[in-house]
Scaffold this motif. Structure first.
Motif, PDB file in Angstrom:
ATOM      1  N   ALA A 150      16.613  54.101  59.141  1.00 50.49           N
ATOM      2  CA  ALA A 150      17.723  53.489  58.415  1.00 50.49           C
ATOM      3  C   ALA A 150      17.311  53.117  56.995  1.00 50.49           C
ATOM      4  O   ALA A 150      18.142  53.006  56.119  1.00 50.49           O
ATOM      5  CB  ALA A 150      18.226  52.254  59.152  1.00 50.49           C
ATOM      6  N   PHE A 151      16.018  52.923  56.752  1.00 50.68           N
ATOM      7  CA  PHE A 151      15.571  52.498  55.436  1.00 50.68           C
ATOM      8  C   PHE A 151      15.192  53.672  54.531  1.00 50.68           C
ATOM      9  O   PHE A 151      14.887  53.474  53.373  1.00 50.68           O
ATOM     10  CB  PHE A 151      14.412  51.505  55.560  1.00 50.68           C
ATOM     11  N   ALA A 152      15.177  54.882  55.063  1.00 50.03           N
ATOM     12  CA  ALA A 152      14.893  56.040  54.221  1.00 50.03           C
ATOM     13  C   ALA A 152      16.077  56.248  53.294  1.00 50.03           C
ATOM     14  O   ALA A 152      17.198  56.413  53.746  1.00 50.03           O
ATOM     15  CB  ALA A 152      14.655  57.267  55.086  1.00 50.03           C
ATOM     16  N   GLU A 153      15.801  56.211  51.992  1.00 56.07           N
ATOM     17  CA  GLU A 153      16.882  56.370  51.030  1.00 56.07           C
ATOM     18  C   GLU A 153      16.680  57.609  50.191  1.00 56.07           C
ATOM     19  O   GLU A 153      15.565  57.945  49.813  1.00 56.07           O
ATOM     20  CB  GLU A 153      16.968  55.142  50.107  1.00 56.07           C
ATOM     21  N   THR A 154      17.772  58.253  49.892  1.00 57.73           N
ATOM     22  CA  THR A 154      17.759  59.393  48.987  1.00 57.73           C
ATOM     23  C   THR A 154      18.098  58.877  47.588  1.00 57.73           C
ATOM     24  O   THR A 154      18.641  57.774  47.439  1.00 57.73           O
ATOM     25  CB  THR A 154      18.814  60.423  49.412  1.00 57.73           C
ATOM     26  N   PRO A 155      17.813  59.668  46.557  1.00 62.24           N
ATOM     27  CA  PRO A 155      18.234  59.258  45.209  1.00 62.24           C
ATOM     28  C   PRO A 155      19.748  59.001  45.137  1.00 62.24           C
ATOM     29  O   PRO A 155      20.187  58.078  44.463  1.00 62.24           O
ATOM     30  CB  PRO A 155      17.821  60.446  44.336  1.00 62.24           C
TER      31      PRO A 155
ATOM     32  N   TYR B 211      21.939  69.079  44.449  1.00 61.49           N
ATOM     33  CA  TYR B 211      22.234  68.459  45.746  1.00 61.49           C
ATOM     34  C   TYR B 211      20.949  68.311  46.562  1.00 61.49           C
ATOM     35  O   TYR B 211      20.682  67.247  47.117  1.00 61.49           O
ATOM     36  CB  TYR B 211      23.266  69.302  46.503  1.00 61.49           C
ATOM     37  N   GLU B 212      20.150  69.356  46.641  1.00 61.24           N
ATOM     38  CA  GLU B 212      18.899  69.310  47.401  1.00 61.24           C
ATOM     39  C   GLU B 212      17.969  68.221  46.868  1.00 61.24           C
ATOM     40  O   GLU B 212      17.367  67.470  47.639  1.00 61.24           O
ATOM     41  CB  GLU B 212      18.187  70.663  47.384  1.00 61.24           C
ATOM     42  N   GLU B 213      17.875  68.103  45.553  1.00 67.22           N
ATOM     43  CA  GLU B 213      17.018  67.071  44.933  1.00 67.22           C
ATOM     44  C   GLU B 213      17.523  65.665  45.263  1.00 67.22           C
ATOM     45  O   GLU B 213      16.736  64.773  45.553  1.00 67.22           O
ATOM     46  CB  GLU B 213      16.980  67.247  43.423  1.00 67.22           C
ATOM     47  N   LEU B 214      18.821  65.473  45.208  1.00 74.34           N
ATOM     48  CA  LEU B 214      19.386  64.138  45.392  1.00 74.34           C
ATOM     49  C   LEU B 214      19.459  63.715  46.845  1.00 74.34           C
ATOM     50  O   LEU B 214      19.670  62.548  47.141  1.00 74.34           O
ATOM     51  CB  LEU B 214      20.774  64.054  44.765  1.00 74.34           C
ATOM     52  N   MET B 215      19.272  64.663  47.753  1.00 73.19           N
ATOM     53  CA  MET B 215      19.341  64.335  49.182  1.00 73.19           C
ATOM     54  C   MET B 215      17.964  64.281  49.837  1.00 73.19           C
ATOM     55  O   MET B 215      17.853  64.135  51.051  1.00 73.19           O
ATOM     56  CB  MET B 215      20.236  65.346  49.906  1.00 73.19           C
ATOM     57  N   THR B 216      16.908  64.350  49.044  1.00 72.38           N
ATOM     58  CA  THR B 216      15.551  64.275  49.569  1.00 72.38           C
ATOM     59  C   THR B 216      15.148  62.812  49.694  1.00 72.38           C
ATOM     60  O   THR B 216      15.266  62.055  48.731  1.00 72.38           O
ATOM     61  CB  THR B 216      14.564  65.007  48.630  1.00 72.38           C
ATOM     62  N   ASP B 217      14.693  62.425  50.889  1.00 70.29           N
ATOM     63  CA  ASP B 217      14.264  61.031  51.107  1.00 70.29           C
ATOM     64  C   ASP B 217      13.124  60.672  50.173  1.00 70.29           C
ATOM     65  O   ASP B 217      12.227  61.464  49.929  1.00 70.29           O
ATOM     66  CB  ASP B 217      13.782  60.831  52.559  1.00 70.29           C
ATOM     67  N   ASN B 218      13.189  59.447  49.673  1.00 69.48           N
ATOM     68  CA  ASN B 218      12.105  58.919  48.834  1.00 69.48           C
ATOM     69  C   ASN B 218      11.034  58.289  49.678  1.00 69.48           C
ATOM     70  O   ASN B 218      11.209  57.829  50.716  1.00 69.48           O
ATOM     71  CB  ASN B 218      12.647  57.883  47.852  1.00 69.48           C
TER      72      ASN B 218
ATOM     73  N   SER C  94      36.581  55.242  37.896  1.00 66.31           N
ATOM     74  CA  SER C  94      35.905  56.331  37.184  1.00 66.31           C
ATOM     75  C   SER C  94      34.685  55.826  36.417  1.00 66.31           C
ATOM     76  O   SER C  94      33.744  56.585  36.187  1.00 66.31           O
ATOM     77  CB  SER C  94      36.876  57.056  36.245  1.00 66.31           C
ATOM     78  N   GLY C  95      34.681  54.567  36.058  1.00 69.03           N
ATOM     79  CA  GLY C  95      33.495  53.975  35.441  1.00 69.03           C
ATOM     80  C   GLY C  95      32.337  53.946  36.427  1.00 69.03           C
ATOM     81  O   GLY C  95      31.182  54.198  36.071  1.00 69.03           O
ATOM     82  N   TYR C  96      32.655  53.669  37.688  1.00 69.20           N
ATOM     83  CA  TYR C  96      31.623  53.648  38.729  1.00 69.20           C
ATOM     84  C   TYR C  96      31.086  55.054  38.998  1.00 69.20           C
ATOM     85  O   TYR C  96      29.867  55.263  39.053  1.00 69.20           O
ATOM     86  CB  TYR C  96      32.180  53.035  40.015  1.00 69.20           C
ATOM     87  N   THR C  97      31.961  56.045  39.154  1.00 68.46           N
ATOM     88  CA  THR C  97      31.475  57.402  39.417  1.00 68.46           C
ATOM     89  C   THR C  97      30.673  57.921  38.217  1.00 68.46           C
ATOM     90  O   THR C  97      29.655  58.597  38.399  1.00 68.46           O
ATOM     91  CB  THR C  97      32.623  58.370  39.773  1.00 68.46           C
ATOM     92  N   SER C  98      31.090  57.572  37.009  1.00 63.44           N
ATOM     93  CA  SER C  98      30.333  57.953  35.808  1.00 63.44           C
ATOM     94  C   SER C  98      28.959  57.306  35.817  1.00 63.44           C
ATOM     95  O   SER C  98      27.950  57.944  35.478  1.00 63.44           O
ATOM     96  CB  SER C  98      31.083  57.545  34.539  1.00 63.44           C
ATOM     97  N   PHE C  99      28.879  56.035  36.212  1.00 66.66           N
ATOM     98  CA  PHE C  99      27.624  55.286  36.314  1.00 66.66           C
ATOM     99  C   PHE C  99      26.677  55.967  37.301  1.00 66.66           C
ATOM    100  O   PHE C  99      25.491  56.163  37.019  1.00 66.66           O
ATOM    101  CB  PHE C  99      27.947  53.856  36.757  1.00 66.66           C
ATOM    102  N   VAL C 100      27.202  56.348  38.464  1.00 70.28           N
ATOM    103  CA  VAL C 100      26.382  56.993  39.497  1.00 70.28           C
ATOM    104  C   VAL C 100      25.838  58.325  38.987  1.00 70.28           C
ATOM    105  O   VAL C 100      24.630  58.585  39.065  1.00 70.28           O
ATOM    106  CB  VAL C 100      27.187  57.198  40.807  1.00 70.28           C
ATOM    107  N   PHE C 101      26.685  59.167  38.441  1.00 66.08           N
ATOM    108  CA  PHE C 101      26.258  60.501  38.021  1.00 66.08           C
ATOM    109  C   PHE C 101      25.395  60.461  36.771  1.00 66.08           C
ATOM    110  O   PHE C 101      24.544  61.342  36.574  1.00 66.08           O
ATOM    111  CB  PHE C 101      27.464  61.429  37.872  1.00 66.08           C
ATOM    112  N   ALA C 102      25.558  59.454  35.924  1.00 74.96           N
ATOM    113  CA  ALA C 102      24.712  59.314  34.730  1.00 74.96           C
ATOM    114  C   ALA C 102      23.246  59.135  35.125  1.00 74.96           C
ATOM    115  O   ALA C 102      22.346  59.544  34.387  1.00 74.96           O
ATOM    116  CB  ALA C 102      25.184  58.141  33.883  1.00 74.96           C
ATOM    117  N   LYS C 103      22.994  58.557  36.287  1.00 76.34           N
ATOM    118  CA  LYS C 103      21.624  58.379  36.766  1.00 76.34           C
ATOM    119  C   LYS C 103      20.919  59.722  36.974  1.00 76.34           C
ATOM    120  O   LYS C 103      19.701  59.781  37.047  1.00 76.34           O
ATOM    121  CB  LYS C 103      21.612  57.574  38.059  1.00 76.34           C
TER     122      LYS C 103
END
Length: 161
Positions: free
Chosen positions: A22-27, A154-161, A53-62
């Motif tokens: 449960a604690f494994a997080e992806t980017p 997608y593959e990069e952002l779904m890889t557990d840290n 849209s400010g929130y989705t922009s914030f997320v994708f800007a990362k």
């Protein structure tokens, strides 16, 4: 007594494995969670307050992806995907101003799909929150979804840290 100890040990092992996963997080999960607790604010683009849209922009800007600051404008980019093909990172769009225009002309809300039928968004009454697409309100107001991330992103952002 041995049987009892065995059951307790098995349960402890089971729950420790479940908690660990449960604690494994992806980017992506880190990015959407970063805004949790932020209130709704018209025109907002920071953790002091977001509109949808400010929130989705914030997320994708990362991830170095620049999205326009309007849900209807965000719906004009990316690749359209059907609801049964959604994957984490897709944007989901709604017509919350009613009556619902299924042609997309009334898009007024956007969120980030995270999988398991859920999406994160900035709700006017709750700020950043998680809801299910299967909730009656969202079933009624759902319009479309867009894939912004390439398969590689997608593959990069779904890889557990």
């Amino acid at each position: 007594m041995k049987k009892f100890f065995g059951i307790v040990t098995s349960l402890a092992l089971f729950f420790s494995i479940q908690v660990g996963s449960a604690f494994a997080e992806t980017p992506l999960s880190q990015a959407v969670n970063d805004g949790m607790g932020s209130p709704y604010k018209t025109g907002g683009t920071t953790k002091k307050g977001f509109d949808c849209s400010g929130y989705t922009s914030f997320v994708f800007a990362k991830f170095g992806i620049d999205l326009p600051h309007q849900s209807k404008s965000q719906a004009a980019i990316g690749t359209t995907v059907s609801q049964d093909e959604l994957r984490p990172g897709d944007l989901v769009f709604f017509d919350t101003d009613g009556p619902v225009n299924k042609d997309g002309s009334g898009i007024s809300h956007v969120g980030v799909y995270v999988g398991d039928g859920k999406f994160y968004h900035s709700a006017t009454n709750k700020g950043i929150s998680v809801n299910k697409l299967s909730e009656a309100y969202y079933v009624k107001t759902y319009i479309t979804a867009k894939r912004i991330l390439s398969d590689e992103q997608y593959e990069e952002l779904m890889t557990d840290n």
